[in-house]
Design a protein around this motif. Structure first.
Motif, PDB file in Angstrom:
ATOM      1  N   TYR A   1      16.701   1.591  49.191  1.00 27.17           N
ATOM      2  CA  TYR A   1      16.337   0.179  49.100  1.00 27.17           C
ATOM      3  C   TYR A   1      17.433  -0.744  48.542  1.00 27.17           C
ATOM      4  CZ  TYR A   1      11.615   1.915  49.877  1.00 27.17           C
ATOM      5  OH  TYR A   1      10.501   2.517  50.405  1.00 27.17           O
ATOM      6  N   ALA A   2      18.582  -0.211  48.174  1.00 25.92           N
ATOM      7  CA  ALA A   2      19.619  -1.054  47.550  1.00 25.92           C
ATOM      8  C   ALA A   2      19.992  -2.251  48.413  1.00 25.92           C
ATOM      9  CB  ALA A   2      20.857  -0.227  47.223  1.00 25.92           C
ATOM     10  N   SER A   3      20.172  -2.036  49.697  1.00 23.42           N
ATOM     11  CA  SER A   3      20.615  -3.124  50.579  1.00 23.42           C
ATOM     12  C   SER A   3      19.576  -4.231  50.698  1.00 23.42           C
ATOM     13  CB  SER A   3      20.945  -2.571  51.970  1.00 23.42           C
ATOM     14  OG  SER A   3      19.801  -1.955  52.554  1.00 23.42           O
ATOM     15  N   ASN A   4      18.306  -3.927  50.390  1.00 28.65           N
ATOM     16  CA  ASN A   4      17.264  -4.960  50.448  1.00 28.65           C
ATOM     17  C   ASN A   4      17.400  -5.972  49.324  1.00 28.65           C
ATOM     18  OD1 ASN A   4      16.311  -3.467  52.548  1.00 28.65           O
ATOM     19  ND2 ASN A   4      14.392  -2.836  51.580  1.00 28.65           N
ATOM     20  N   PHE A   5      18.027  -5.548  48.230  1.00 30.57           N
ATOM     21  CA  PHE A   5      18.069  -6.399  47.048  1.00 30.57           C
ATOM     22  C   PHE A   5      19.482  -6.738  46.588  1.00 30.57           C
ATOM     23  CE2 PHE A   5      14.293  -3.613  46.808  1.00 30.57           C
ATOM     24  CZ  PHE A   5      13.299  -4.579  46.934  1.00 30.57           C
ATOM     25  N   THR A   6      20.475  -5.986  47.049  1.00 28.68           N
ATOM     26  CA  THR A   6      21.845  -6.225  46.568  1.00 28.68           C
ATOM     27  C   THR A   6      22.789  -6.703  47.651  1.00 28.68           C
ATOM     28  OG1 THR A   6      22.525  -3.943  47.014  1.00 28.68           O
ATOM     29  CG2 THR A   6      21.544  -4.404  44.860  1.00 28.68           C
ATOM     30  N   GLU A   7      22.364  -6.699  48.885  1.00 31.13           N
ATOM     31  CA  GLU A   7      23.186  -7.140  50.011  1.00 31.13           C
ATOM     32  C   GLU A   7      24.347  -6.197  50.297  1.00 31.13           C
ATOM     33  OE1 GLU A   7      24.379 -11.143  49.401  1.00 31.13           O
ATOM     34  OE2 GLU A   7      22.344 -11.934  49.411  1.00 31.13           O
ATOM     35  N   PHE A   8      24.258  -4.972  49.794  1.00 29.10           N
ATOM     36  CA  PHE A   8      25.254  -3.968  50.181  1.00 29.10           C
ATOM     37  C   PHE A   8      24.591  -2.592  50.102  1.00 29.10           C
ATOM     38  CE2 PHE A   8      25.847  -4.664  45.646  1.00 29.10           C
ATOM     39  CZ  PHE A   8      25.871  -3.378  45.110  1.00 29.10           C
ATOM     40  N   ASP A   9      25.134  -1.664  50.855  1.00 29.74           N
ATOM     41  CA  ASP A   9      24.608  -0.301  50.893  1.00 29.74           C
ATOM     42  C   ASP A   9      25.278   0.543  49.819  1.00 29.74           C
ATOM     43  OD1 ASP A   9      22.807  -0.538  53.077  1.00 29.74           O
ATOM     44  OD2 ASP A   9      24.522  -0.544  54.457  1.00 29.74           O
ATOM     45  N   VAL A  10      24.527   1.503  49.322  1.00 34.44           N
ATOM     46  CA  VAL A  10      25.084   2.432  48.351  1.00 34.44           C
ATOM     47  C   VAL A  10      24.401   3.771  48.529  1.00 34.44           C
ATOM     48  CG1 VAL A  10      23.410   1.890  46.524  1.00 34.44           C
ATOM     49  CG2 VAL A  10      25.676   2.736  45.908  1.00 34.44           C
ATOM     50  N   SER A  11      25.133   4.836  48.288  1.00 33.62           N
ATOM     51  CA  SER A  11      24.566   6.177  48.289  1.00 33.62           C
ATOM     52  C   SER A  11      25.110   6.910  47.071  1.00 33.62           C
ATOM     53  CB  SER A  11      24.913   6.926  49.582  1.00 33.62           C
ATOM     54  OG  SER A  11      26.322   7.077  49.710  1.00 33.62           O
ATOM     55  N   TYR A  12      24.447   8.006  46.707  1.00 34.99           N
ATOM     56  CA  TYR A  12      24.809   8.702  45.477  1.00 34.99           C
ATOM     57  C   TYR A  12      25.053  10.186  45.745  1.00 34.99           C
ATOM     58  CZ  TYR A  12      22.905   4.529  43.234  1.00 34.99           C
ATOM     59  OH  TYR A  12      22.657   3.241  42.849  1.00 34.99           O
ATOM     60  N   GLU A  13      25.992  10.728  44.996  1.00 36.75           N
ATOM     61  CA  GLU A  13      26.228  12.171  44.973  1.00 36.75           C
ATOM     62  C   GLU A  13      25.969  12.633  43.543  1.00 36.75           C
ATOM     63  OE1 GLU A  13      29.780  15.489  45.631  1.00 36.75           O
ATOM     64  OE2 GLU A  13      30.169  13.360  45.997  1.00 36.75           O
ATOM     65  N   PHE A  14      24.850  13.346  43.340  1.00 32.00           N
ATOM     66  CA  PHE A  14      24.469  13.784  42.002  1.00 32.00           C
ATOM     67  C   PHE A  14      25.085  15.143  41.708  1.00 32.00           C
ATOM     68  CE2 PHE A  14      20.946  15.760  39.294  1.00 32.00           C
ATOM     69  CZ  PHE A  14      21.543  15.342  38.106  1.00 32.00           C
ATOM     70  N   ARG A  15      25.991  15.159  40.753  1.00 30.99           N
ATOM     71  CA  ARG A  15      26.590  16.393  40.254  1.00 30.99           C
ATOM     72  C   ARG A  15      26.505  16.352  38.745  1.00 30.99           C
ATOM     73  NH1 ARG A  15      31.723  16.616  40.847  1.00 30.99           N
ATOM     74  NH2 ARG A  15      32.210  14.659  41.905  1.00 30.99           N
ATOM     75  N   ALA A  16      25.554  17.091  38.181  1.00 31.19           N
ATOM     76  CA  ALA A  16      25.252  17.000  36.754  1.00 31.19           C
ATOM     77  C   ALA A  16      26.481  17.196  35.887  1.00 31.19           C
ATOM     78  CB  ALA A  16      24.175  18.020  36.381  1.00 31.19           C
TER      79      ALA A  16
END
Length: 535
Positions: free
Chosen positions: A288-303
């Protein structure tokens, strides 16, 4: 008339002596033929007597006076004069040059009658202030004056900034082209250094050169790598002038990349479900980031990421977050403009999983530039009621439960008083205290029933319902014991001791059953409803 030329170099030092051979006009000693010498008459000789037969004394007149009316600031002023001895005898005199009332130079002259000498003074204009000055040449018998203007020294080169042309807005991936027009407002040709700063950082340093009064234009380009999101100040400076303009750079993504690495650090005993909580929160913004921030984002979770973009830290408590203090559930920087190398997101342990997930979503929203006033409100609002589902109902359920504490305490105290009265064989007091206990415990049950009804409407709040049910059972069985005690006292007062004993036994059975249940504090119910347990 005889004349000599003498040059006097004017300055601030002592006088220069004028010495030299004097040329005297011929004197005629010829007499007229036939005249008697004894008559004493002379012809052919100028009469310079005073009338008594003696020659006139020497007199030094300034017969010519010449100088420039204007002189450049770095030039030499020449003062040319002719001095003539108009007397009848050889004599000496001093020729004096004054400049604005100050003696600049002197020269000694010695002249025969009717002899003329030329004097020339020179004056370094650079040694004197610009403006109008009076020069004076004098002898003992004569004085001549005139005005002379020393011209002002030309102003040095100075570069004014006429204008700065740049776009009012650019995209973050575009360079900024700036054109600066500067004019040399000085009176001499010259050069200078012009600097251009963008957002407080110098981005260009250029040499500029122009003739007096000339304008030149300089082109400067600011690379796209410097164009951070927001309104920035462009400042242009020369040694003589400075000006600033603003430009808006549109770059909504402060991270400058779409995939962010996320690490995890637990500063409290490890929570078994924390990895799932982190993944759920990251997945929300991934979608949902692009709905509210006007840019796309993705995450790579590495603890265990060594150098993550975002480090999630699970802590026991947070005392301060910016200007906020007190009971803080999470804290993260508001990332705008340019993101830090690593943004630390702190969240407090102790909440149920779904609410901890909600808190983490909220704090991650700050790392995307969202404030408490931005959508989605149920995530970003700083008001807890916006972020906890059915917050008002949960609070009211806790409050109603808390309202049972008072009558429960009054009921247990009345119960204890009834027991003491029974021991004292005060049957009337036993009955009265037992009635008070029964009524107060009934009030407590009513409040718990109200709390149960509220919690029942929330659905799936099994822990809270279990707590309320146990507290309700404790009060209900204690109230039943009080009811038996009332009948016990009444039967005893009527002499029915066997029936009284049966009521006493049942009262004790209810009491034992009541003591097997817990009556939890309101804070435990709040925790069961998802609020953090308070010490």
């Amino acid at each position: 008339m005889n004349r000599r030329d003498v040059l006097l170099a004017g300055g601030v030092t002592g006088a220069t002596m004028i010495s030299g051979c004097s040329s005297v006009g011929e004197r005629s000693g010829k007499t007229t033929e036939g005249d008697d010498a004894s008559d004493g008459a002379e012809t052919g000789v100028k009469d310079t007597s005073t009338g008594s037969g003696e020659p006139d004394p020497p007199t030094f007149e300034i017969t010519e006076f010449d100088s420039d009316e204007r002189v450049a600031y770095d030039d030499v002023l020449e003062v040319d004069t002719m001095v003539t001895n108009t007397g009848g005898k050889l004599g000496d005199d001093t020729v004096t040059l004054e400049f604005s009332g100050t003696v600049i130079d002197t020269g000694e002259v010695s002249l025969e009658p009717e002899e003329t000498v030329r004097t020339m003074f020179t004056l370094d204009a650079a040694a004197h202030n610009s403006g109008v000055h009076e020069i004076e040449v004098s002898t003992a018998d004569d004085v001549e004056r005139r005005s002379v203007t020393i011209e002002r020294e030309p102003e040095p080169a100075a570069f004014d900034i006429d204008n700065v042309r740049l776009p009012s807005e650019v995209n973050h991936d575009e360079s900024i082209d700036i054109v600066v027009a500067v004019t040399n407002v000085g009176e001499r040709p010259g050069e200078d250094t012009m600097t251009v700063s963008f957002a407080g950082t110098e981005v260009s340093r250029r040499s500029i050169e122009a003739d007096a009064g000339a304008m030149t234009e300089i082109d400067v380009s600011v690379g796209a790598e410097r164009t951070e999101h927001g309104v920035h100040v462009v400042e242009v400076r020369t040694s003589n002038d400075a000006t600033s303009s603003t430009i808006t750079v549109e770059n909504p993504n402060p991270w400058r990349k779409e995939t962010l690495t996320v690490g995890l650090e637990q500063r409290v005993p490890a929570r078994h479900d924390i990895h799932d909580i982190v993944r759920d929160a990251l997945e929300y913004w991934d979608v949902y980031a692009s709905n509210f921030t006007e840019f796309d984002v993705s995450y790579e979770f590495r603890a265990n990421a060594g150098d993550p973009d975002i480090m999630i830290v699970l802590v026991e408590e947070i005392d301060r977050c910016g200007e906020h203090t007190g009971n803080i559930a999470g804290c993260a920087p508001l990332v705008r403009g340019r993101a830090p190398e690593t943004a630390e997101v702190r969240i407090v342990e102790g909440y149920r999983p779904e609410w901890l997930t909600s808190t983490l979503k909220h704090e991650l929203g700050h790392t995307l530039g969202l404030t408490h006033d931005d959508e989605p409100a149920h995530i970003m609002s700083n008001e807890i009621e916006d972020r906890i589902p059915n917050y008002d109902i949960r609070i009211e359920a806790v409050e109603r439960y808390a309202d049972s504490i008072g009558p429960f305490g009054d009921g247990t105290r009345s119960w204890s008083a009834a027991i003491d009265a029974w021991s004292d064989q005060d049957l009337i007091a036993t009955e009265e205290y037992a009635v008070d206990a029964y009524n107060e415990l009934g009030k407590a049950k009513t409040q718990i029933d109200r709390s149960k009804n509220l919690v029942d409407g929330l659905k799936d709040e099994t822990d809270a319902m279990s707590l309320l049910s146990e507290s309700h059972t404790r009060i209900d069985t204690l109230q039943s014991a009080a009811d038996e005690a009332i009948d016990m006292a009444r039967e005893a007062r009527n002499g029915n001791y066997g029936a009284a004993e049966d009521h006493r036994n049942r009262a004790n059975e209810y009491l034992d059953e009541s003591n097997s249940f817990e009556f939890e504090s309101p804070s435990e119910l709040a925790f069961a409803l998802g609020f953090r347990r308070q010490d």
